[in-house]
Design an enzyme around this catalytic site. Structure first.
Site, PDB file in Angstrom:
ATOM      1  N   ASP A 121      -1.837  10.773  -1.822  1.00  0.00           N
ATOM      2  CA  ASP A 121      -2.143   9.760  -2.846  1.00  0.00           C
ATOM      3  C   ASP A 121      -2.485  10.385  -4.187  1.00  0.00           C
ATOM      4  OD1 ASP A 121      -2.583   8.345  -0.188  1.00  0.00           O
ATOM      5  OD2 ASP A 121      -2.623   6.731  -1.664  1.00  0.00           O
TER       6      ASP A 121
ATOM      7  N   GLN B 221      -2.038   2.247  10.109  1.00  0.00           N
ATOM      8  CA  GLN B 221      -0.740   2.250   9.416  1.00  0.00           C
ATOM      9  C   GLN B 221       0.334   2.968  10.237  1.00  0.00           C
ATOM     10  OE1 GLN B 221      -3.677   2.925   7.955  1.00  0.00           O
ATOM     11  NE2 GLN B 221      -3.677   2.473   5.765  1.00  0.00           N
TER      12      GLN B 221
ATOM     13  N   ARG C 294      -7.623  -0.236  -6.604  1.00  0.00           N
ATOM     14  CA  ARG C 294      -7.818   0.855  -5.644  1.00  0.00           C
ATOM     15  C   ARG C 294      -8.000   2.160  -6.437  1.00  0.00           C
ATOM     16  NH1 ARG C 294      -4.161   1.201  -0.455  1.00  0.00           N
ATOM     17  NH2 ARG C 294      -6.060   2.247   0.265  1.00  0.00           N
TER      18      ARG C 294
ATOM     19  N   ASN D 241      -5.129  12.586   0.871  1.00  0.00           N
ATOM     20  CA  ASN D 241      -4.304  11.639   1.640  1.00  0.00           C
ATOM     21  C   ASN D 241      -5.198  10.870   2.610  1.00  0.00           C
ATOM     22  OD1 ASN D 241      -1.606  10.623   2.222  1.00  0.00           O
ATOM     23  ND2 ASN D 241      -1.795  11.629   4.213  1.00  0.00           N
ATOM     24  N   LYS D 242      -4.590   9.995   3.365  1.00  0.00           N
ATOM     25  CA  LYS D 242      -5.308   9.133   4.306  1.00  0.00           C
ATOM     26  C   LYS D 242      -6.299   9.917   5.155  1.00  0.00           C
ATOM     27  CE  LYS D 242      -5.130   5.640   4.487  1.00  0.00           C
ATOM     28  NZ  LYS D 242      -6.101   4.793   3.779  1.00  0.00           N
TER      29      LYS D 242
ATOM     30  N   ARG E 204       0.865  -1.179   0.000  1.00  0.00           N
ATOM     31  CA  ARG E 204       0.000   0.000   0.000  1.00  0.00           C
ATOM     32  C   ARG E 204       0.898   1.224   0.000  1.00  0.00           C
ATOM     33  NH1 ARG E 204       2.441   1.747   3.709  1.00  0.00           N
ATOM     34  NH2 ARG E 204       0.891   3.362   3.931  1.00  0.00           N
ATOM     35  N   GLY E 205       0.289   2.411  -0.046  1.00  0.00           N
ATOM     36  CA  GLY E 205       1.078   3.632  -0.228  1.00  0.00           C
ATOM     37  C   GLY E 205       1.170   3.889  -1.728  1.00  0.00           C
TER      38      GLY E 205
HETATM   39  O1  MRU Z   1      -4.434   3.269   2.305  1.00  0.00           O
HETATM   40  P1  MRU Z   1      -2.945   3.432   2.217  1.00  0.00           P
HETATM   41  O2  MRU Z   1      -2.215   2.810   3.361  1.00  0.00           O
HETATM   42  O3  MRU Z   1      -2.412   2.969   0.872  1.00  0.00           O
HETATM   43  O4  MRU Z   1      -2.723   4.991   2.305  1.00  0.00           O
HETATM   44  C1  MRU Z   1      -1.429   5.507   2.237  1.00  0.00           C
HETATM   45  C2  MRU Z   1      -1.359   6.949   2.447  1.00  0.00           C
HETATM   46  O5  MRU Z   1      -2.350   7.619   2.646  1.00  0.00           O
HETATM   47  C3  MRU Z   1      -0.011   7.592   2.310  1.00  0.00           C
HETATM   48  O6  MRU Z   1       0.070   8.725   3.119  1.00  0.00           O
HETATM   49  C4  MRU Z   1       0.151   8.007   0.838  1.00  0.00           C
HETATM   50  O7  MRU Z   1       0.060   6.901  -0.008  1.00  0.00           O
HETATM   51  C5  MRU Z   1       1.407   8.722   0.570  1.00  0.00           C
HETATM   52  S1  MRU Z   1       2.711   7.616   0.688  1.00  0.00           S
HETATM   53  C6  MRU Z   1       4.049   7.727   0.204  1.00  0.00           C
END
Ligand code: MRU
Length: 364
Positions: free
Chosen positions: A243, A202, A90, A253-254, A53-54
């Site tokens: 993201d 996370q 995703r 972002n998250k 993920r990320g």
């Molecule tokens: O749902 P995830 O764990 O994939 O979300 C990740 C994030 O929100 C990170 O902050 C984002 O991908 C930037 S990472 C380098």
């Protein structure tokens, strides 16, 4: 980055020369398990079930997913089908679309019998590029930490981060954590406030683990603590990942990032977002209106995962059987709340002009 003295990336070509190895992030921090991906279905599952993920790592895994699909059938029709399978995994991280389109655009001009070798070369290039981009943005971001450090000699710079935007979210180095690793490596004292980041935690599972493995001082806090810390002068700087960043500098972002940006604004705490350029979506400007927000299975809200008293990874339910829940995975922080964007080309204002200035886009 190193785990107990051994250097790892998050994704690499297996010793057999064609299948792909990843670190299964659903098992961290309690177990370190390497998974082997052997088909496009494996790659799609790894992304959707969040073994990887990320945003940048999702893109890198999709690139290798294309290789695994081409390995089975290099035809034009399959190249299109593979793209469809991977893109459905995703919706929010734009790096996924970027990597798939880059692979498809490159491979469609190559003779079918040469596509296998070409695909692996391009996926490796995408991964190497991610490493150098994340390293470069870390160098730029470190200057912000250095400046703050000069104003409080002998004291640690307190940085708040959300989710995991470290090396585990990329191929190596990370985005938000890259400046922190660079500062730590340069001997600048840093301390990181790590948001737990419900529902999947996370922050607790991944950010705390990777910072600890690298020897960076950190403290886990639950998601609602940041505002209190900022009111009491306990946060010098916020850095998060993203993201998808729009051409006008809105940042997706998250979930929960927006609330941290609001608290930062109210307390005059600088709020920076670190991103590699493949995370920019040049096709949209209004993040709130136009970024697709992933809504994941409610199971992730209803249950919390951890290590039980027998040392086994297990889940416990936290709400009544009859209560519904909803799992919005991302939110959008408008550009006006972002102090600046840290990119591989330097730091710029979160605006159309700022981004276009660094990336030579024409501003309408
Ligand atoms: O749902 P995830 O764990 O994939 O979300 C990740 C994030 O929100 C990170 O902050 C984002 O991908 C930037 S990472 C380098």
């Amino acid at each position: 980055m190193k785990i107990d003295g051994t250097a790892y990336r998050t994704i690499w070509l297996s010793a057999d020369g064609w299948s792909v190895d990843i670190i299964d992030q659903t098992k961290l921090p309690h177990e370190f398990v390497i998974e082997n991906l052997r088909s496009v279905t494996d790659a799609a599952h790894a992304i959707s079930a969040m073994l990887v993920r990320g945003a940048p790592l999702i893109g890198a895994t999709a690139a290798y997913g294309v290789c695994l699909g081409i390995n089975e059938d290099p035809s034009d029709e399959n190249l299109r089908r593979i793209g469809g399978t991977l893109i459905a995994t995703r919706p929010t991280a734009v790096n996924l679309r970027w990597a798939i389109h880059r692979m498809q655009a490159y491979l469609q001009d190559i003779e079918v019998e040469k596509r296998r070798e070409a695909s692996y070369a391009m996926a490796a290039e995408i991964c190497d590029e991610d490493v150098s981009i994340c390293s470069a943005l870390g160098d730029h971001g470190m200057t912000l930490i250095e400046e703050i450090s000069k104003k409080k000699p002998g004291e640690a710079v307190n940085i708040l981060t959300h989710c995991n935007a470290g090396w585990l979210a990329t191929v190596d180095w990370g985005t938000a954590l890259s400046p922190i690793y660079k500062a730590h490596n340069a001997g600048i004292p840093v301390h990181v406030w790590v948001d737990e980041t419900r529902p999947r935690n996370q922050g607790a599972h991944l950010t705390a683990w990777e910072l600890g493995k690298h020897g960076v001082d950190h403290t886990l806090i639950v998601d609602n603590v940041g505002g209190h810390l900022m009111q009491h002068g306990m946060v010098d700087l916020c850095i998060t990942g993203t993201d998808r960043t729009t051409a006008a500098g809105d940042v997706c972002n998250k979930i929960g990032t927006y609330l941290k940006a609001l608290a930062a604004k109210d307390n005059n705490v600088p709020f920076y977002v670190a991103l590699p350029s493949p995370t920019i979506d040049w096709e949209i400007e209004d993040g709130v209106a136009d970024v697709p927000i992933e809504v994941r299975n409610s199971h992730e809200v209803d249950y919390v995962q951890g290590l039980d008293s027998n040392g086994v990874i297990s889940e416990v339910r936290i709400l009544p059987e009859f209560s519904p829940s909803k799992n919005y995975a991302f939110d959008v922080t408008p550009a006006r709340l972002v102090t600046g964007l840290i990119t591989e080309r330097g730091i710029c204002p979160a605006s159309k002009v700022g981004l276009a200035g660094l990336f030579e886009r024409n501003v309408a």
